[in-house]
Design an enzyme around this catalytic site. Structure first.
Site, PDB file in Angstrom:
ATOM      1  N   CYS A  76       0.869  -1.180   0.000  1.00  0.00           N
ATOM      2  CA  CYS A  76       0.000   0.000   0.000  1.00  0.00           C
ATOM      3  C   CYS A  76       0.906   1.230   0.000  1.00  0.00           C
ATOM      4  O   CYS A  76       1.802   1.348   0.841  1.00  0.00           O
ATOM      5  CB  CYS A  76      -0.899  -0.004   1.232  1.00  0.00           C
ATOM      6  SG  CYS A  76      -1.909   1.489   1.387  1.00  0.00           S
ATOM      7  N   CYS A  79       0.493   3.283   3.516  1.00  0.00           N
ATOM      8  CA  CYS A  79       0.910   2.811   4.843  1.00  0.00           C
ATOM      9  C   CYS A  79       1.950   1.701   4.804  1.00  0.00           C
ATOM     10  O   CYS A  79       2.347   1.197   5.849  1.00  0.00           O
ATOM     11  CB  CYS A  79      -0.309   2.372   5.650  1.00  0.00           C
ATOM     12  SG  CYS A  79      -1.070   0.855   5.039  1.00  0.00           S
ATOM     13  N   CYS A 124      -7.217  -1.424   1.710  1.00  0.00           N
ATOM     14  CA  CYS A 124      -6.114  -1.836   2.571  1.00  0.00           C
ATOM     15  C   CYS A 124      -6.683  -2.055   3.964  1.00  0.00           C
ATOM     16  O   CYS A 124      -7.394  -1.188   4.493  1.00  0.00           O
ATOM     17  CB  CYS A 124      -5.036  -0.749   2.589  1.00  0.00           C
ATOM     18  SG  CYS A 124      -3.718  -1.070   3.779  1.00  0.00           S
ATOM     19  N   CYS A 127      -4.976   0.816   6.553  1.00  0.00           N
ATOM     20  CA  CYS A 127      -5.314   2.247   6.519  1.00  0.00           C
ATOM     21  C   CYS A 127      -6.668   2.544   5.892  1.00  0.00           C
ATOM     22  O   CYS A 127      -7.132   3.675   5.917  1.00  0.00           O
ATOM     23  CB  CYS A 127      -4.216   3.041   5.811  1.00  0.00           C
ATOM     24  SG  CYS A 127      -4.139   2.780   4.023  1.00  0.00           S
ATOM     25  N   CYS A 148      -8.366  -6.437  -9.463  1.00  0.00           N
ATOM     26  CA  CYS A 148      -8.069  -5.352 -10.397  1.00  0.00           C
ATOM     27  C   CYS A 148      -7.736  -4.122  -9.556  1.00  0.00           C
ATOM     28  O   CYS A 148      -8.622  -3.504  -8.961  1.00  0.00           O
ATOM     29  CB  CYS A 148      -9.291  -5.113 -11.280  1.00  0.00           C
ATOM     30  SG  CYS A 148      -9.008  -3.956 -12.612  1.00  0.00           S
TER      31      CYS A 148
END
Length: 160
Positions: A76, A79, A124, A127, A148
């Protein structure tokens, strides 16, 4: 008899509440990393903020990560949580980085009805940043899933 049918039609018309008429109520999830929108805006690029915090979508074929096939992990960008392994990446031809599975426990799921039909949305799990969507049209030889993902939501960490 005609009055009864007319009355029933009127009653049904005003009492029907289709899913298209329902207002989407979004509950605020609590994630381990939580920041104000001003903090996110300061830390992320405009494109990443649009995708991760405003649930936008980047234009297809614009991410350099779409053709990234070195060994490593996709994290991510907000984060640094590891989300997808390069060994599970495949070229879906859609213009977005695609994976047949996530790193278990690091991706959260929800529903997205913005287009008038329901899609499985991915965030995510650390976060809450919007990543993309998961579909059931992935490689049949593995999971059958196609995660995707917006490339701007990811950063690639090559294996050393």
């Amino acid at each position: 008899m005609k009055k009864i049918i007319t009355l029933l039609t009127i009653v049904l018309f005003f009492n029907c509440n289709s899913s298209a008429q329902k207002k989407e109520s979004k509950t605020q999830n609590v994630f381990p990393i939580s920041k104000t929108e001003a903090e996110w805006k300061k830390e992320l690029s405009n494109e990443a903020y649009y995708v991760l915090r405003q649930e936008g979508t980047e234009r297809p074929f614009t991410s350099k990560l779409n053709k990234e096939y070195r060994k490593g992990t996709f994290h991510c960008v907000a984060c640094n949580t590891p989300l997808f392994k390069s060994e599970h990446k495949f070229d879906s031809g859609t213009g977005w980085p695609s994976f047949d599975r996530e790193i278990e426990g690091n991706v959260a799921y929800g529903s997205d009805n913005k287009l008038g039909y329901s899609r499985d949305e991915e965030h995510c799990a650390t976060c809450g940043g919007h990543l993309g969507h998961v579909f059931n049209d992935g490689p049949k030889k593995t999971t059958g899933k196609r995660h995707c993902i917006n490339g701007v939501a990811l950063k690639f960490v090559p294996e050393l």
